[in-house]
Design a protein around this motif. Structure first.
Motif, PDB file in Angstrom:
ATOM      1  N   PRO A   1      28.634  36.659  39.921  1.00 15.05           N
ATOM      2  CA  PRO A   1      28.100  36.446  41.276  1.00 15.05           C
ATOM      3  C   PRO A   1      27.297  35.163  41.411  1.00 15.05           C
ATOM      4  O   PRO A   1      26.918  34.547  40.403  1.00 15.05           O
ATOM      5  N   PRO A   2      27.013  34.736  42.641  1.00 10.19           N
ATOM      6  CA  PRO A   2      26.249  33.509  42.863  1.00 10.19           C
ATOM      7  C   PRO A   2      24.956  33.491  42.050  1.00 10.19           C
ATOM      8  O   PRO A   2      24.163  34.433  42.087  1.00 10.19           O
ATOM      9  N   HIS A   3      24.780  32.395  41.297  1.00  8.87           N
ATOM     10  CA  HIS A   3      23.622  32.239  40.421  1.00  8.87           C
ATOM     11  C   HIS A   3      23.373  30.752  40.183  1.00  8.87           C
ATOM     12  O   HIS A   3      24.180  29.914  40.583  1.00  8.87           O
ATOM     13  N   ILE A   4      22.250  30.459  39.545  1.00  4.21           N
ATOM     14  CA  ILE A   4      21.943  29.079  39.150  1.00  4.21           C
ATOM     15  C   ILE A   4      21.489  29.063  37.698  1.00  4.21           C
ATOM     16  O   ILE A   4      21.051  30.083  37.158  1.00  4.21           O
ATOM     17  N   HIS A   5      21.607  27.897  37.090  1.00  2.86           N
ATOM     18  CA  HIS A   5      21.011  27.629  35.788  1.00  2.86           C
ATOM     19  C   HIS A   5      19.963  26.541  36.025  1.00  2.86           C
ATOM     20  O   HIS A   5      20.316  25.394  36.291  1.00  2.86           O
ATOM     21  N   PRO A   6      18.682  26.905  35.977  1.00  4.22           N
ATOM     22  CA  PRO A   6      17.642  25.921  36.316  1.00  4.22           C
ATOM     23  C   PRO A   6      17.498  24.781  35.316  1.00  4.22           C
ATOM     24  O   PRO A   6      16.945  23.746  35.654  1.00  4.22           O
ATOM     25  N   ARG A   7      18.010  24.968  34.090  1.00  2.26           N
ATOM     26  CA  ARG A   7      17.811  23.949  33.062  1.00  2.26           C
ATOM     27  C   ARG A   7      19.109  23.391  32.486  1.00  2.26           C
ATOM     28  O   ARG A   7      19.085  22.774  31.421  1.00  2.26           O
ATOM     29  N   ALA A   8      20.248  23.583  33.168  1.00  3.65           N
ATOM     30  CA  ALA A   8      21.490  23.108  32.553  1.00  3.65           C
ATOM     31  C   ALA A   8      22.609  22.888  33.564  1.00  3.65           C
ATOM     32  O   ALA A   8      22.720  23.604  34.554  1.00  3.65           O
TER      33      ALA A   8
ATOM     34  N   PHE B   1      29.525  30.228  41.475  1.00  2.63           N
ATOM     35  CA  PHE B   1      30.127  31.545  41.258  1.00  2.63           C
ATOM     36  C   PHE B   1      31.523  31.384  40.684  1.00  2.63           C
ATOM     37  O   PHE B   1      32.107  30.299  40.726  1.00  2.63           O
ATOM     38  N   GLN B   2      32.058  32.494  40.178  1.00  5.79           N
ATOM     39  CA  GLN B   2      33.457  32.574  39.769  1.00  5.79           C
ATOM     40  C   GLN B   2      33.980  33.943  40.195  1.00  5.79           C
ATOM     41  O   GLN B   2      33.258  34.944  40.095  1.00  5.79           O
ATOM     42  N   PHE B   3      35.236  33.985  40.645  1.00  3.44           N
ATOM     43  CA  PHE B   3      35.858  35.228  41.101  1.00  3.44           C
ATOM     44  C   PHE B   3      37.289  35.296  40.585  1.00  3.44           C
ATOM     45  O   PHE B   3      38.056  34.348  40.763  1.00  3.44           O
ATOM     46  N   ASN B   4      37.635  36.399  39.946  1.00  2.00           N
ATOM     47  CA  ASN B   4      38.997  36.636  39.474  1.00  2.00           C
ATOM     48  C   ASN B   4      39.772  37.320  40.589  1.00  2.00           C
ATOM     49  O   ASN B   4      39.639  38.519  40.797  1.00  2.00           O
ATOM     50  N   TYR B   5      40.551  36.554  41.318  1.00  3.41           N
ATOM     51  CA  TYR B   5      41.306  37.113  42.436  1.00  3.41           C
ATOM     52  C   TYR B   5      42.608  37.760  41.981  1.00  3.41           C
ATOM     53  O   TYR B   5      43.347  38.326  42.779  1.00  3.41           O
ATOM     54  N   GLY B   6      42.912  37.720  40.696  1.00  5.16           N
ATOM     55  CA  GLY B   6      44.175  38.221  40.170  1.00  5.16           C
ATOM     56  C   GLY B   6      44.127  39.682  39.761  1.00  5.16           C
ATOM     57  O   GLY B   6      43.068  40.304  39.695  1.00  5.16           O
ATOM     58  N   THR B   7      45.308  40.215  39.458  1.00  2.00           N
ATOM     59  CA  THR B   7      45.423  41.611  39.048  1.00  2.00           C
ATOM     60  C   THR B   7      45.355  41.765  37.533  1.00  2.00           C
ATOM     61  O   THR B   7      45.440  42.882  37.025  1.00  2.00           O
ATOM     62  N   ASN B   8      45.207  40.667  36.807  1.00  2.00           N
ATOM     63  CA  ASN B   8      45.043  40.692  35.358  1.00  2.00           C
ATOM     64  C   ASN B   8      43.645  40.209  35.002  1.00  2.00           C
ATOM     65  O   ASN B   8      42.992  39.543  35.802  1.00  2.00           O
ATOM     66  N   LYS B   9      43.203  40.509  33.783  1.00  2.00           N
ATOM     67  CA  LYS B   9      41.887  40.046  33.358  1.00  2.00           C
ATOM     68  C   LYS B   9      41.883  38.525  33.241  1.00  2.00           C
ATOM     69  O   LYS B   9      42.938  37.883  33.147  1.00  2.00           O
TER      70      LYS B   9
END
Length: 151
Positions: free
Chosen positions: A43-50, A94-102
């Motif tokens: 889900p939507p997130h940040i990395h404050p140091r990278a 963010f990243q989202f797997n829109y596919g039916t496979n892993k």
């Protein structure tokens, strides 16, 4: 090893940073393996140091980041096996797997301890809670709207 994706987000992040490998101290790098169930997301997130560079090892992912105010422009793309995408330090992504496979990805980060702030968990899960009046005004919704946690 694959992470357990049987959770509400449908993803598992396995971090490899200075907390797991003390030898990373002062080297300015870390990694994470991210496993995604079908339709799972990081889900939507940040990395404050990278800054993060993500490489897809298996499957396809819809990924994106949002620039900061005042533009708030979304940069997004569908990535397939072997594709790479960069998320600049401190920007919501963010990243989202829109596919039916892993799907599986490896994230390389430019810090031994990049940190992670998951936006929804931080805003709606603070202790003590942020006032419902403040959240309703910030998100421009009616305070009477209730989700699982409610405002």
């Amino acid at each position: 090893m694959a992470g357990n994706t049987s959770n509400k987000q449908g993803s598992a992040v396995t971090a490899v940073n200075v907390a797991q490998i003390a030898g990373l101290n002062t080297l300015g790098i870390s990694l994470a393996r991210v496993d995604y169930a079908p339709y799972g997301q990081n889900p939507p997130h940040i990395h404050p140091r990278a800054t993060e560079i993500l490489t897809v090892l298996e499957g396809s992912l819809y990924v994106g980041f949002i620039t900061s105010n005042p533009e708030n422009k979304l940069f997004s793309k569908v990535l397939n096996k072997g594709d790479v995408f960069v998320f600049p330090q401190g920007l919501i992504h963010f990243q989202f797997n829109y596919g039916t496979n892993k799907a599986i990805a490896i994230a390389a980060l430019s810090s031994k301890n990049p940190g992670v702030i998951t936006i929804a968990n931080t805003v709606f899960g603070s202790n003590p809670s942020i006032s419902g009046d403040i959240l309703a005004k910030a998100f421009q919704v009616d305070k009477k709207m209730k989700g699982e946690r409610g405002l």
